[in-house]
Design a protein around this motif. Sequence first.
Motif, short mmCIF file in Angstrom:
data_model
loop_
_atom_site.label_atom_id
_atom_site.label_comp_id
_atom_site.label_asym_id
_atom_site.label_seq_id
_atom_site.Cartn_x
_atom_site.Cartn_y
_atom_site.Cartn_z
N UNK A 25 -14.99 15.38 29.23
CA UNK A 25 -15.20 14.22 30.07
C UNK A 25 -14.70 14.48 31.49
N UNK A 26 -15.59 15.00 32.36
CA UNK A 26 -15.17 15.37 33.71
C UNK A 26 -14.52 14.20 34.46
N UNK A 27 -15.08 13.01 34.33
CA UNK A 27 -14.54 11.88 35.10
C UNK A 27 -13.11 11.57 34.68
N UNK A 63 -7.83 4.50 44.32
CA UNK A 63 -9.17 4.76 43.76
C UNK A 63 -10.20 5.08 44.84
N UNK A 102 -10.91 13.96 36.28
CA UNK A 102 -10.75 13.67 37.71
C UNK A 102 -9.73 12.53 37.90
N UNK A 103 -9.74 11.56 37.00
CA UNK A 103 -8.84 10.40 37.14
C UNK A 103 -7.36 10.80 37.07
N UNK A 124 -23.28 13.43 33.68
CA UNK A 124 -22.03 13.65 34.44
C UNK A 124 -22.17 13.18 35.88
N UNK A 158 -22.41 9.42 36.17
CA UNK A 158 -21.13 8.77 35.91
C UNK A 158 -20.17 8.92 37.11
N UNK A 159 -20.14 10.12 37.68
CA UNK A 159 -19.24 10.36 38.81
C UNK A 159 -19.70 9.57 40.03
N UNK A 206 -9.69 8.72 45.63
CA UNK A 206 -10.19 9.60 44.58
C UNK A 206 -11.71 9.78 44.72
N UNK A 207 -12.41 8.66 44.95
CA UNK A 207 -13.86 8.74 45.10
C UNK A 207 -14.21 9.56 46.35
N UNK A 248 -18.80 6.01 39.70
CA UNK A 248 -17.39 5.81 40.06
C UNK A 248 -17.23 5.82 41.58
N UNK A 249 -17.96 6.73 42.23
CA UNK A 249 -17.83 6.89 43.69
C UNK A 249 -18.31 5.65 44.45
N UNK A 250 -19.07 4.78 43.76
CA UNK A 250 -19.53 3.54 44.39
C UNK A 250 -18.38 2.69 44.90
N UNK A 251 -17.19 2.94 44.36
CA UNK A 251 -16.01 2.17 44.75
C UNK A 251 -15.76 2.28 46.27
N UNK A 252 -16.23 3.36 46.89
CA UNK A 252 -16.02 3.48 48.34
C UNK A 252 -16.71 2.35 49.11
#
Lengths: 485, 97
Positions: free
Chosen positions: A413-415, A299, A418-419, B32, B35-36, A302-303, B39-43
């Motif tokens: 749902x782009x995310x 993960x 991406x997953x 969008x 939200x992305x 991915x980010x 998610x990227x906060x996981x770094x």
Amino acid sequence: MDITKLTVHELQEKLEKKELTVTQIVQAYANRIEEKEEKVQAFLSINTEEALEEAKKIEEEGRSTSLAGIPIGIKDNICTKGEKTTCASKMLENFISPYDATVIENLKKEKLISLGKLNMDEFAMGGSTENSAFQITKNPWNLHTVPGGSSGGSAAAVAADMVPWALGSDTGGSIREPAAFCGVVGLKPTYGLVSRYGLVAFASSLDQIGPITKDVTDSAILLNLLAGHDEKDSTSAEVEKKDYTKALKQDVKGMKIGVPKEFFGEGINTEVKEKLEEAIEIYKNLGAEIEEFSLDIAKYSLAAYYIIACAEASSNLGRFDGIRYGYRTKNYTDLEELFKNSRSEGFGPEVKRRIILGTYVLSSGYYDAYYKKAQKVRTYVKNEFNKAFEKYDVILTPTSPTVAFAINSKCNNPLEMYLADICTVSINIAGLPAISIPCGVDSNQMPVGMQLIGKPFAEETILQTAYTFEQTIKFRETYSPKFKE
Amino acid sequence: MDVKVSKEEILHIANLASLNIKEEEIEQYRENLQEILQFAEVVNQVDVETLQETIGEENKCNVMRKDEIHEFENKEQIMANAPEKEQNMFKVPKVVG
């Protein structure tokens, strides 16, 4: 004999024994395209007429190389001189390449014949080929599902026997995921092994061109033509030329294969997991040493991937301004309007989304929090792989968490889209080579892909590991796409 | 941490990227992006304080070639791709008043 069912090495053998002529082969593919393209929609341009002329010429002159007269399909982001290279974008709808990519020069030297250019996600941004500005390619195993992406046209054309093999490009899984979805073999080489000159840039530190083929032997044969230093690509590595077919030995005894448990956890479809577990058992029976270990990078990779890839894309796609080539709006009064309107009308929604994300993470105030951080995570991912490769020769994972999904099921749902790249992006982040090969089908007869990851420039190791498995399970002899409607 | 992206930020970023966004698209792009980025906060869960950044790939560094001029043989095709041209030059709207 059905010519289009044969692999390239089988075609080569028949040409050498004079059981087939180049024209017979090219004609068989032209007929097959005529028969299947309407359903699959893999091509953006079809060259069968020119291909037949070239076939005739090769026959008249005599076959000068062992691959002379073998047809191929090309992903439409690789420049082919005098032909359109559209990147499946309205932006480049009428763009004619003024030169050949280095990989195309290599193919031409060997006298391969192009059957045409293949569909993709616009500018290679996507995992389903649904982001093409022109058409939606269907998966030959089930026409209601996607072929994967972004090299979906390449993988679908190979699976549908419309080309014997094809070139794809892989920035975060764009060769391997469609290969997995379409039940074919896809190899993403080590970053720097294959020249990127003439490949329309998406994310320059991640992009690599590679082969999509029916089997592992063809993958090695095509890699022989692609690999090698090119002074026109300053990131291409100065490594010695190898004959990758020498790696095709049926032997994994004592091979150390690491299985990272995080790649088999949450989000991985049960049937995919089952098929991979069966594959692991097969490797054990063949004498490989299998060990489960922890590689908690998916993960984070991915980010980091979406930050880095979009940042590079926002910069690379800055060149599309409606001035020198590409789409120009009709609606402008000054230069700024010309730029903005050309770009806004020429790019599709996913490309714009990624340019916006990339511009955001590079903009003042966010650069350190996102881009710089992602580049550090990249180092972390590399270090974790390095540690793993101190113990293992090969790392084995699923290629994708699921089999091919239904058309239109993830578009909004782009995310979520991406997953779907969770198993593949870390390999690009670390610049490693990886191959996807089919390891079985699920209960709906859809192919499941297995990914084998190697150390930098250890393509031979993953080819040998893949070849041994392929010779054992004989996937192609057992399963084939049924064009389910 | 909750990531918040405002409408103004989206418009600012779009402007930097030379893109127009229609009024009805702003909200979608904002959601969008938010939200992305969330998610990227996981770094931030990885401890990377002591690590250097990876800039590109360094497997083989500084592959050099001679800096020589080569004539490009297909200039006509380059000009043929231009949306508007005049006397073998790219044509743009008037820039200086």
